[in-house]
Enzyme design. Structure first.
Site, PDB file in Angstrom:
ATOM      1  N   ARG A 255       0.840  -1.191   0.000  1.00 57.10           N
ATOM      2  CA  ARG A 255       0.000   0.000   0.000  1.00 57.10           C
ATOM      3  C   ARG A 255       0.877   1.242   0.000  1.00 57.10           C
ATOM      4  O   ARG A 255       2.109   1.142   0.110  1.00 57.10           O
ATOM      5  CB  ARG A 255      -0.971  -0.034   1.165  1.00 57.10           C
ATOM      6  N   ASP A 325      -2.282   4.062   4.656  1.00 56.36           N
ATOM      7  CA  ASP A 325      -1.910   2.671   4.946  1.00 56.36           C
ATOM      8  C   ASP A 325      -3.017   1.701   4.543  1.00 56.36           C
ATOM      9  O   ASP A 325      -2.824   0.486   4.621  1.00 56.36           O
ATOM     10  CB  ASP A 325      -1.581   2.491   6.425  1.00 56.36           C
TER      11      ASP A 325
END
Length: 572
Positions: A255, A325
């Site tokens: 990510r 995140d």
């Protein structure tokens, strides 16, 4: 060199789903992730699976005719990660800050009590993992998906990443409950989570996948009698809940925060290594030997992020926690937390009760996408020369147009509009305005526009079965919108009313996972009644088709009175 893309498998408390992987000249593999350790944050388990080479001429990975009927010869490997990316030398399993590594080795803690299999995805098992559905009935399978059994070749890993949470840098985050347990190359292409959030993730990812939106997927959901304590709404009211595990699958769990943490600590050699690994594994259109590869990579991520968020908006999906995140570099929907499908149309809809400032409301998701992409660019900047920085900045400036273009295309399709006509944007905005003012149901307004005939609309004769349209028709300007809409439909070339309705019913779902539906399934599951979890799984696999059992359950009806003020839990 043969390009490879992968599926990440993760043990989680919820079930997730993956879109079909159809790639030209690739070897497909899957990464498995599992949420296991009690009392931890989250850690992802990855499986890399062995696979055949893809069929070059067909442009998709070959599918083995034979599916494995047991786990005896079904293998995973963590070798690709361990060989290419640095692993924390500390082997002890405890919460800590780490540097100069991408993963830490972290073995899951098995449940202490009896484990029950709640649901499995036949699609994921057979189409992605090459496992016959009958394998899910074996003890080996239960042990694998609950974290008790580690397959040969698997080294459970926790991924290190950072991120901006609600706009503020949160430093190192990383896996604490999920474990990357290996990679599986297929023939195609706390510690604990709780039962409540696991059911929601299992069903949520199922729903999102079958709506045609890129997402992680779930292979299985198991529940135990182990007890964990959670503050569901972060209001100080801690309650006891049952622990569960979801085995989820994704092409990648990397990510934006995976890169941010390395840039933040100046680990630029490792940042370059990880980026090249991600590009080589997952971005076949980008030449890893090209000097401008990071700019090209950024361009793809910007475009695909705009596409993903437009798709979310088109079905009324709010992710709930769009932190960096939680934003996939592959632009797939991951990390299902307090997500929600909007019921009454409201641009300020936010499913996360802890989001007091409504940062992640559905009407702001596109702006948050821009914020997150800017943070990605900041992480890339140390690797770019001045000219490349300028090019990347121009690419980011183009994001709003990319999003708006896709948004317009999707909503025109939802209204059955063909071709380009002046005023289409105004027609869409006019309808959304009326929906907002009357609190009309988002999903069913578009669905019922797909089902009602033009003659019924023209006469403003709204049958009782079209209850969402009856709601919006109470607005004094509804007749004006209908007149504009019918006039626009007349400009559709070589179209008929039946063709319009047929076309619209393929893009406007009849069923989405509304919060009350998930809550009903959770309440029953807490009593060991998993019937509604399985019913919803079946219904959500065919969201555009009318389903008699779903109709009887009220899934296409107004929200029941008991569910009017339901809150979506924040914790997992």
């Amino acid at each position: 060199m043969t390009q490879r893309t992968g599926f990440l498998f993760c043990w989680l408390i919820q079930r997730l789903q993956f879109p079909q992987l159809l790639l030209l000249d690739v070897t497909c593999h899957a990464i498995v992730c599992c949420l296991l350790q009690p009392g931890r944050e989250r850690s992802d388990s990855v499986f890399y699976l062995s696979s055949n080479k893809s069929n070059h001429e067909q442009g998709s990975c070959e599918k083995e005719v034979r599916l494995a009927s047991s786990l005896d010869f079904w293998t995973l490997s963590s070798e690709n990660f361990i060989a290419m990316l640095p692993v924390d030398p500390v082997k002890e399993n405890y919460v800590r800050k780490v540097k100069n590594c991408v993963f830490s080795i972290a073995f899951p803690t098995p449940f202490k009590s009896r484990v029950r299999l709640v649901a499995v995805s036949k699609e994921v098992l057979e189409d992605i993992l090459d496992l016959d559905l009958s394998v899910s009935e074996t003890d080996d399978f239960i042990q694998l998906v609950s974290g008790e059994k580690i397959l040969f070749g698997s080294v459970p890993l926790a991924h290190r990443y950072g991120g901006h949470q609600f706009g503020i840098w949160a430093d190192q985050l990383g896996d604490g409950r999920a474990h990357l347990i290996g990679i599986y190359m297929n023939s195609h292409g706390d510690g604990r989570a709780v039962l409540r959030s696991s059911v929601r993730e299992f069903l949520g990812s199922e729903a999102v996948h079958h709506l045609g939106i890129p997402t992680s997927r779930a292979a299985s959901l198991v529940v135990s009698d182990d007890e964990v304590w959670r503050d569901q709404f972060y209001d100080g009211n801690v309650v006891k809940e049952r622990a569960a595990v979801v085995l989820r699958v994704a092409k990648s769990w990397f990510r934006i925060g995976s890169l941010e943490i390395l840039a933040h600590y100046g680990e630029l050699d490792l940042l370059r290594t990880l980026l090249d690994f991600i590009i080589q594994e997952h971005f076949p259109s980008v030449d890893v030997g090209e000097p401008n590869r990071y700019v090209d990579f950024f361009s793809v991520v910007v475009s695909e992020t705009a596409q993903l968020i437009a798709l979310w908006t088109s079905v009324g999906f709010a992710h709930g926690v769009c932190n960096t995140d939680n934003f996939s570099l592959l632009s797939i929907t991951i990390d299902y937390g307090p997500f929600g499908f909007m019921e009454a149309y409201n641009p300020d809809f936010v499913p996360n009760t802890s989001d007091d400032e409504r940062r992640y409301k559905i009407g702001n998701q596109a702006n948050v996408g821009m914020f997150n992409l800017n943070k990605l660019l900041q992480a890339l900047n140390p690797l770019l020369d001045p000219r490349q920085k300028q090019l990347a900045a121009l690419i980011l400036e183009g994001y709003p147009d990319l999003y708006y273009t896709r948004f317009r295309e999707l909503f025109k399709a939802k209204l059955g509009l063909l071709g380009e006509r002046k005023g289409d944007e105004d027609l869409i905005a006019f309808l959304l305005h009326l929906m907002e003012k009357t609190a009309a149901d988002f999903t069913m307004t578009f669905r019922q526009l797909s089902e009602i005939t033009q003659s019924q609309l023209q006469e403003l004769n709204i049958p009782q079965q079209f209850w969402a349209l009856q709601t919006i028709s109470k607005h004094e300007l509804f007749p004006a919108w209908v007149s504009q809409y019918l006039l626009r439909l007349k400009s559709n070339m070589n179209d008929s009313d039946s063709e319009r309705r047929k076309r619209m019913m393929t893009v406007n779902p009849r069923y989405v996972l509304k919060n009350w539906m998930a809550e009903s399934a959770v309440r029953k599951a807490e009593r060991n009644d998993f019937s509604e979890v399985r019913l919803l799984q079946q219904v959500l696999q065919h969201p555009f088709q009318k389903h008699s059992t779903a109709e009887k359950a009220g899934y296409a009806s107004p929200t029941p009175s008991w569910a009017k003020n339901l809150r979506v839990s924040c914790s997992s």
